[in-house]
Design a protein around this motif. Structure first.
Motif, PDB file in Angstrom:
ATOM      1  N   GLU A  50      23.030  22.595  -8.388  1.00  0.00           N
ATOM      2  CA  GLU A  50      22.392  23.919  -7.901  1.00  0.00           C
ATOM      3  C   GLU A  50      22.362  24.798  -9.427  1.00  0.00           C
ATOM      4  N   HIS A  51      23.462  24.929 -10.106  1.00  0.00           N
ATOM      5  CA  HIS A  51      23.481  25.815 -11.418  1.00  0.00           C
ATOM      6  C   HIS A  51      22.474  25.287 -12.361  1.00  0.00           C
ATOM      7  N   ALA A  52      22.494  23.949 -12.443  1.00  0.00           N
ATOM      8  CA  ALA A  52      21.908  23.139 -13.744  1.00  0.00           C
ATOM      9  C   ALA A  52      20.354  23.287 -13.268  1.00  0.00           C
ATOM     10  N   LEU A  53      19.779  23.278 -11.920  1.00  0.00           N
ATOM     11  CA  LEU A  53      18.417  23.506 -11.605  1.00  0.00           C
ATOM     12  C   LEU A  53      18.167  24.710 -11.817  1.00  0.00           C
ATOM     13  N   ARG A  54      18.622  25.757 -11.493  1.00  0.00           N
ATOM     14  CA  ARG A  54      18.442  27.198 -11.601  1.00  0.00           C
ATOM     15  C   ARG A  54      18.457  27.304 -13.313  1.00  0.00           C
ATOM     16  N   LYS A  55      19.205  27.118 -13.959  1.00  0.00           N
ATOM     17  CA  LYS A  55      19.143  27.226 -15.462  1.00  0.00           C
ATOM     18  C   LYS A  55      18.122  26.832 -16.082  1.00  0.00           C
ATOM     19  N   THR A  56      17.596  25.341 -15.420  1.00  0.00           N
ATOM     20  CA  THR A  56      16.551  24.515 -16.246  1.00  0.00           C
ATOM     21  C   THR A  56      15.245  25.371 -15.990  1.00  0.00           C
ATOM     22  N   LEU A  57      15.054  25.850 -14.638  1.00  0.00           N
ATOM     23  CA  LEU A  57      13.826  26.660 -14.419  1.00  0.00           C
ATOM     24  C   LEU A  57      13.796  28.106 -15.134  1.00  0.00           C
ATOM     25  N   VAL A  58      14.940  28.709 -15.243  1.00  0.00           N
ATOM     26  CA  VAL A  58      14.863  30.046 -15.971  1.00  0.00           C
ATOM     27  C   VAL A  58      14.710  29.671 -17.492  1.00  0.00           C
ATOM     28  N   LYS A  59      15.220  28.680 -17.950  1.00  0.00           N
ATOM     29  CA  LYS A  59      14.712  28.304 -19.475  1.00  0.00           C
ATOM     30  C   LYS A  59      13.327  27.992 -19.670  1.00  0.00           C
ATOM     31  N   LYS A  60      12.792  27.319 -18.689  1.00  0.00           N
ATOM     32  CA  LYS A  60      11.245  26.975 -18.693  1.00  0.00           C
ATOM     33  C   LYS A  60      10.345  28.396 -18.837  1.00  0.00           C
ATOM     34  N   ALA A  61      10.866  29.163 -18.129  1.00  0.00           N
ATOM     35  CA  ALA A  61      10.344  30.670 -17.685  1.00  0.00           C
ATOM     36  C   ALA A  61      10.407  31.363 -18.964  1.00  0.00           C
ATOM     37  N   LEU A  62      11.666  31.324 -19.586  1.00  0.00           N
ATOM     38  CA  LEU A  62      12.096  32.012 -21.060  1.00  0.00           C
ATOM     39  C   LEU A  62      11.079  31.327 -22.164  1.00  0.00           C
ATOM     40  N   ASP A  63      10.943  30.008 -21.986  1.00  0.00           N
ATOM     41  CA  ASP A  63      10.223  29.275 -23.115  1.00  0.00           C
ATOM     42  C   ASP A  63       8.627  29.743 -22.906  1.00  0.00           C
ATOM     43  N   ALA A  64       8.240  30.007 -21.599  1.00  0.00           N
ATOM     44  CA  ALA A  64       6.855  30.158 -21.367  1.00  0.00           C
ATOM     45  C   ALA A  64       6.560  31.554 -21.764  1.00  0.00           C
ATOM     46  N   LEU A  65       7.662  32.660 -21.642  1.00  0.00           N
ATOM     47  CA  LEU A  65       7.337  34.052 -22.307  1.00  0.00           C
ATOM     48  C   LEU A  65       7.125  33.871 -23.613  1.00  0.00           C
ATOM     49  N   ALA A  66       7.573  33.047 -24.690  1.00  0.00           N
ATOM     50  CA  ALA A  66       7.729  33.076 -25.892  1.00  0.00           C
ATOM     51  C   ALA A  66       6.437  32.288 -26.353  1.00  0.00           C
ATOM     52  N   ALA A  67       5.907  31.361 -25.340  1.00  0.00           N
ATOM     53  CA  ALA A  67       4.622  30.668 -25.888  1.00  0.00           C
ATOM     54  C   ALA A  67       3.443  31.471 -26.052  1.00  0.00           C
ATOM     55  N   ASP A  68       2.648  31.006 -27.211  1.00  0.00           N
ATOM     56  CA  ASP A  68       1.599  31.614 -27.533  1.00  0.00           C
ATOM     57  C   ASP A  68       0.362  30.987 -26.786  1.00  0.00           C
ATOM     58  N   ILE A  69      -0.150  31.467 -25.940  1.00  0.00           N
ATOM     59  CA  ILE A  69      -1.301  30.762 -25.114  1.00  0.00           C
ATOM     60  C   ILE A  69      -2.613  31.551 -25.116  1.00  0.00           C
ATOM     61  N   THR A  70      -3.772  30.800 -24.805  1.00  0.00           N
ATOM     62  CA  THR A  70      -5.020  31.320 -24.796  1.00  0.00           C
ATOM     63  C   THR A  70      -5.637  31.098 -23.556  1.00  0.00           C
ATOM     64  N   GLU A  71      -5.042  30.467 -22.785  1.00  0.00           N
ATOM     65  CA  GLU A  71      -5.628  30.146 -21.257  1.00  0.00           C
ATOM     66  C   GLU A  71      -4.364  29.893 -20.127  1.00  0.00           C
ATOM     67  N   PRO A  72      -4.864  29.970 -19.092  1.00  0.00           N
ATOM     68  CA  PRO A  72      -3.761  29.739 -17.965  1.00  0.00           C
ATOM     69  C   PRO A  72      -2.998  28.291 -18.232  1.00  0.00           C
ATOM     70  N   THR A  73      -1.675  28.261 -18.383  1.00  0.00           N
ATOM     71  CA  THR A  73      -0.978  27.218 -18.776  1.00  0.00           C
ATOM     72  C   THR A  73       0.272  27.011 -17.619  1.00  0.00           C
ATOM     73  N   GLN A  74       0.452  25.914 -17.219  1.00  0.00           N
ATOM     74  CA  GLN A  74       1.620  25.370 -16.535  1.00  0.00           C
ATOM     75  C   GLN A  74       2.442  24.868 -17.344  1.00  0.00           C
ATOM     76  N   PHE A  75       3.738  25.212 -17.200  1.00  0.00           N
ATOM     77  CA  PHE A  75       5.057  24.825 -18.038  1.00  0.00           C
ATOM     78  C   PHE A  75       5.764  23.815 -17.185  1.00  0.00           C
ATOM     79  N   GLU A  76       5.633  22.670 -17.276  1.00  0.00           N
ATOM     80  CA  GLU A  76       6.328  21.444 -16.259  1.00  0.00           C
ATOM     81  C   GLU A  76       7.617  21.543 -16.835  1.00  0.00           C
TER      82      GLU A  76
END
Length: 76
Positions: A50-76
């Motif tokens: 459970e901890h590993a899953l949550r950590k993975t999802l939060v990491k994806k969210a933090l990476d998404a915050l740092a990403a430079d995007i120009t259109e709606p993007t899904q971070f798989e």
């Protein structure tokens, strides 16, 4: 709400199970989650998994915050 916050220059990550709704409300950074009743978890997992899953999802969210995007993007 997501679009209004981003209009002020604050990047937002929308973590959601149904990503089509995220797109329809105008979210630019979308992280797909697990399931509707447990978006960032899985009750069948033990504490470590459970901890590993949550950590993975939060990491994806933090990476998404740092990403430079120009259109709606899904971070798989």
């Amino acid at each position: 709400m997501v679009k209004e916050i981003e209009r002020y220059g604050i990047p937002i990550v929308h973590m959601a199970t149904i990503t089509t709704i995220s797109e329809s409300v105008g979210a630019n950074r979308i992280v797909p989650t697990v399931a509707i009743p447990y978006p960032v978890g899985n009750p069948k997992f033990d504490k470590g998994e459970e901890h590993a899953l949550r950590k993975t999802l939060v990491k994806k969210a933090l990476d998404a915050l740092a990403a430079d995007i120009t259109e709606p993007t899904q971070f798989e």
